[in-house]
Design an enzyme around this catalytic site. Structure first.
Site, mmCIF file in Angstrom:
data_model
loop_
_atom_site.group_PDB
_atom_site.id
_atom_site.type_symbol
_atom_site.label_atom_id
_atom_site.label_comp_id
_atom_site.label_asym_id
_atom_site.label_seq_id
_atom_site.Cartn_x
_atom_site.Cartn_y
_atom_site.Cartn_z
ATOM 1 N N HIS A 1 -0.716 -4.502 -1.091
ATOM 2 C CA HIS A 1 -1.038 -4.786 0.311
ATOM 3 C C HIS A 1 -2.530 -5.056 0.426
ATOM 4 C CE1 HIS A 1 2.951 -3.677 1.530
ATOM 5 N NE2 HIS A 1 2.844 -2.631 0.718
ATOM 6 N N ARG B 1 -3.159 2.449 8.971
ATOM 7 C CA ARG B 1 -2.730 1.649 10.123
ATOM 8 C C ARG B 1 -1.691 2.413 10.949
ATOM 9 N NH1 ARG B 1 -1.832 -4.367 8.311
ATOM 10 N NH2 ARG B 1 -1.976 -4.603 10.570
HETATM 11 O O1 CA2 Z 1 -1.817 -5.664 4.159
HETATM 12 C C1 CA2 Z 1 -0.876 -6.349 3.755
HETATM 13 O O2 CA2 Z 1 -0.939 -7.080 2.773
HETATM 14 C C2 CA2 Z 1 0.451 -6.322 4.503
HETATM 15 O O3 CA2 Z 1 1.519 -6.404 3.573
HETATM 16 C C3 CA2 Z 1 0.437 -7.500 5.438
HETATM 17 C C4 CA2 Z 1 1.619 -7.556 6.407
HETATM 18 C C5 CA2 Z 1 1.841 -6.241 7.108
HETATM 19 O O4 CA2 Z 1 3.082 -6.285 7.804
HETATM 20 C C6 CA2 Z 1 1.873 -5.120 6.105
HETATM 21 O O5 CA2 Z 1 2.004 -3.969 6.763
HETATM 22 C C7 CA2 Z 1 0.617 -5.044 5.275
HETATM 23 C C8 CA2 Z 1 1.417 -8.624 7.456
HETATM 24 C C9 CA2 Z 1 1.050 -9.954 6.910
HETATM 25 C C10 CA2 Z 1 0.522 -10.798 8.007
HETATM 26 O O6 CA2 Z 1 -0.268 -11.799 7.433
HETATM 27 C C11 CA2 Z 1 -1.160 -12.417 8.223
HETATM 28 C C12 CA2 Z 1 -2.100 -13.156 7.586
HETATM 29 C C13 CA2 Z 1 -3.058 -13.803 8.309
HETATM 30 C C14 CA2 Z 1 -3.032 -13.727 9.672
HETATM 31 C C15 CA2 Z 1 -2.078 -12.999 10.307
HETATM 32 C C16 CA2 Z 1 -1.115 -12.338 9.578
#
Ligand code: CA2
Length: 149
Positions: free
Chosen positions: A102, A109
């Protein structure tokens, strides 16, 4: 010389937006730059890098990793981390090492990000290092494979 088996790097939903939204959480690096970083960290070992917003596609790549005898899987399942028993079931069938990754530290969080299903089958978990965590994960995987564990 025997051919090196590939490492799979799999990415879940919304990670195609990396570097374009919420840089305060996910950084400024794009997914294309992350892929280049992973390829460089893998050195001569082949690497298959994928991202999908569709759960079934990720499951199909896990099956491909199993069927093609992949050396290891690095996976950032994004939101599927917390919801997908189907991804958990697919990963359970993979005999090699799995690194769950992650970008953010999910434990700092909101509570909805705390209970990873994937951690139950992960060899190791890396969280909170930003996009550079991919570099660390692929290097850790190659080292782990070299040590033959
Ligand atoms: O921190 C991480 O890599 C996560 O896997 C990212 C996920 C989240 O649901 C996990 O809890 C943690 C979300 C990915 C969203 O990616 C975005 C990238 C750029 C802008 C907005 C969202």
């Amino acid at each position: 010389m025997t051919e090196l088996k590939p490492i799979f790097v799999l990415n879940g939903p919304n990670l195609n937006r990396l570097g374009k939204r919420e840089p305060e959480i996910y950084g400024h690096t794009t997914l294309a730059e992350v892929e280049a970083m992973c390829r460089s960290a893998a050195g001569t070992r082949p690497l298959r890098f994928h991202q999908s917003n569709i759960e079934g596609e990720i499951i199909n790549w896990i099956h491909e990793a199993i069927d093609d005898g992949a050396a290891g899987i690095v996976i950032n399942p994004a939101a599927f981390t917390f919801t997908s028993i189907a991804i958990l079931d697919a990963l359970k069938q993979f005999p090699g090492p799995i690194i769950e990754l992650h970008i953010s530290n999910i434990h700092r969080r909101e509570a909805i990000y705390h209970n990873s299903l994937v951690s139950k089958v992960a060899t190791a978990v890396i969280a909170g290092l930003g996009p550079e965590g991919y570099d660390v994960a692929v290097l850790a995987m190659t080292g782990h494979l070299l040590r033959g564990k």
